[in-house]
Design a protein around this motif. Structure first.
Motif, mmCIF file in Angstrom:
data_model
loop_
_atom_site.group_PDB
_atom_site.id
_atom_site.type_symbol
_atom_site.label_atom_id
_atom_site.label_comp_id
_atom_site.label_asym_id
_atom_site.label_seq_id
_atom_site.Cartn_x
_atom_site.Cartn_y
_atom_site.Cartn_z
ATOM 1 N N GLN A 40 42.956 42.714 43.594
ATOM 2 C CA GLN A 40 41.586 43.209 43.722
ATOM 3 C C GLN A 40 40.659 42.152 44.314
ATOM 4 O OE1 GLN A 40 40.132 44.711 40.003
ATOM 5 N NE2 GLN A 40 41.651 46.356 39.913
ATOM 6 N N ALA A 41 40.822 40.910 43.884
ATOM 7 C CA ALA A 41 39.935 39.838 44.342
ATOM 8 C C ALA A 41 40.122 39.558 45.833
ATOM 9 C CB ALA A 41 40.180 38.569 43.544
ATOM 10 N N GLU A 42 41.340 39.673 46.318
ATOM 11 C CA GLU A 42 41.601 39.389 47.722
ATOM 12 C C GLU A 42 41.229 40.543 48.633
ATOM 13 O OE1 GLU A 42 45.676 38.218 47.628
ATOM 14 O OE2 GLU A 42 45.213 36.276 46.739
ATOM 15 N N SER A 43 41.125 41.761 48.081
ATOM 16 C CA SER A 43 40.837 42.915 48.928
ATOM 17 C C SER A 43 39.359 43.307 48.930
ATOM 18 C CB SER A 43 41.667 44.123 48.482
ATOM 19 O OG SER A 43 41.260 44.542 47.191
ATOM 20 N N ALA A 55 35.063 39.282 45.850
ATOM 21 C CA ALA A 55 35.679 38.504 44.773
ATOM 22 C C ALA A 55 34.694 38.209 43.644
ATOM 23 C CB ALA A 55 36.260 37.209 45.319
ATOM 24 N N GLN A 56 33.421 37.954 43.967
ATOM 25 C CA GLN A 56 32.435 37.656 42.927
ATOM 26 C C GLN A 56 32.244 38.847 41.995
ATOM 27 O OE1 GLN A 56 30.509 34.695 42.276
ATOM 28 N NE2 GLN A 56 32.177 33.916 43.513
ATOM 29 N N LEU A 57 32.143 40.027 42.554
ATOM 30 C CA LEU A 57 31.955 41.223 41.749
ATOM 31 C C LEU A 57 33.203 41.535 40.921
ATOM 32 C CD1 LEU A 57 30.073 43.479 40.973
ATOM 33 C CD2 LEU A 57 30.883 44.764 42.951
ATOM 34 N N VAL A 58 34.366 41.344 41.511
ATOM 35 C CA VAL A 58 35.622 41.581 40.783
ATOM 36 C C VAL A 58 35.733 40.637 39.594
ATOM 37 C CG1 VAL A 58 38.137 41.446 40.961
ATOM 38 C CG2 VAL A 58 36.830 42.518 42.783
ATOM 39 N N MET A 59 35.414 39.354 39.786
ATOM 40 C CA MET A 59 35.483 38.396 38.684
ATOM 41 C C MET A 59 34.470 38.733 37.602
ATOM 42 S SD MET A 59 36.252 34.749 40.499
ATOM 43 C CE MET A 59 35.407 35.009 42.046
ATOM 44 N N ALA A 60 33.281 39.176 37.986
ATOM 45 C CA ALA A 60 32.278 39.563 36.998
ATOM 46 C C ALA A 60 32.760 40.745 36.173
ATOM 47 C CB ALA A 60 30.965 39.904 37.700
ATOM 48 N N ARG A 61 33.392 41.702 36.825
ATOM 49 C CA ARG A 61 33.898 42.864 36.092
ATOM 50 C C ARG A 61 35.032 42.490 35.149
ATOM 51 N NH1 ARG A 61 33.810 47.073 41.052
ATOM 52 N NH2 ARG A 61 31.647 47.711 40.805
ATOM 53 N N TRP A 62 35.940 41.668 35.595
ATOM 54 C CA TRP A 62 37.088 41.300 34.761
ATOM 55 C C TRP A 62 36.679 40.465 33.559
ATOM 56 C CZ3 TRP A 62 42.392 42.226 34.754
ATOM 57 C CH2 TRP A 62 42.840 43.112 35.720
ATOM 58 N N THR A 63 35.596 39.697 33.684
ATOM 59 C CA THR A 63 35.161 38.873 32.555
ATOM 60 C C THR A 63 34.137 39.590 31.688
ATOM 61 O OG1 THR A 63 33.427 37.832 33.864
ATOM 62 C CG2 THR A 63 35.563 36.708 33.763
ATOM 63 N N GLY A 64 33.584 40.696 32.165
ATOM 64 C CA GLY A 64 32.570 41.411 31.411
ATOM 65 C C GLY A 64 31.202 40.783 31.521
#
Length: 72
Positions: free
Chosen positions: A40-43, A46-55
């Motif tokens: 997900q982060a590579e596609s 990445a900033q938004l994906v990391m924010a979602r995964w960490t809550g």
């Protein structure tokens, strides 16, 4: 919605992914979850994906909800 920033991630040799926010560890992913996160982060963003995964992100509706008559 404000775009989250300050996140970064590090891939380790054992397959672990460590997500940090402003230099502090925000989450550790292993195994299948790490692989899914990397895809997900590579596609995407990445900033938004990391924010979602960490809550550690906001949905953008806090101000609207605060002003609703039910919440006064």
């Amino acid at each position: 919605m404000a775009r989250p920033s300050g996140f970064s991630y590090e891939r380790r040799g054992d397959g672990t992914v460590v997500i940090t926010h402003r230099g502090r560890a925000a989450g550790t992913l292993r195994g299948d979850r790490a692989a899914k996160f990397l895809a997900q982060a590579e596609s995407g963003d990445a900033q938004l994906v990391m924010a979602r995964w960490t809550g550690a992100y906001r949905f953008g509706n806090e101000r609207t909800a605060r002003n609703h008559p039910r919440n006064r």
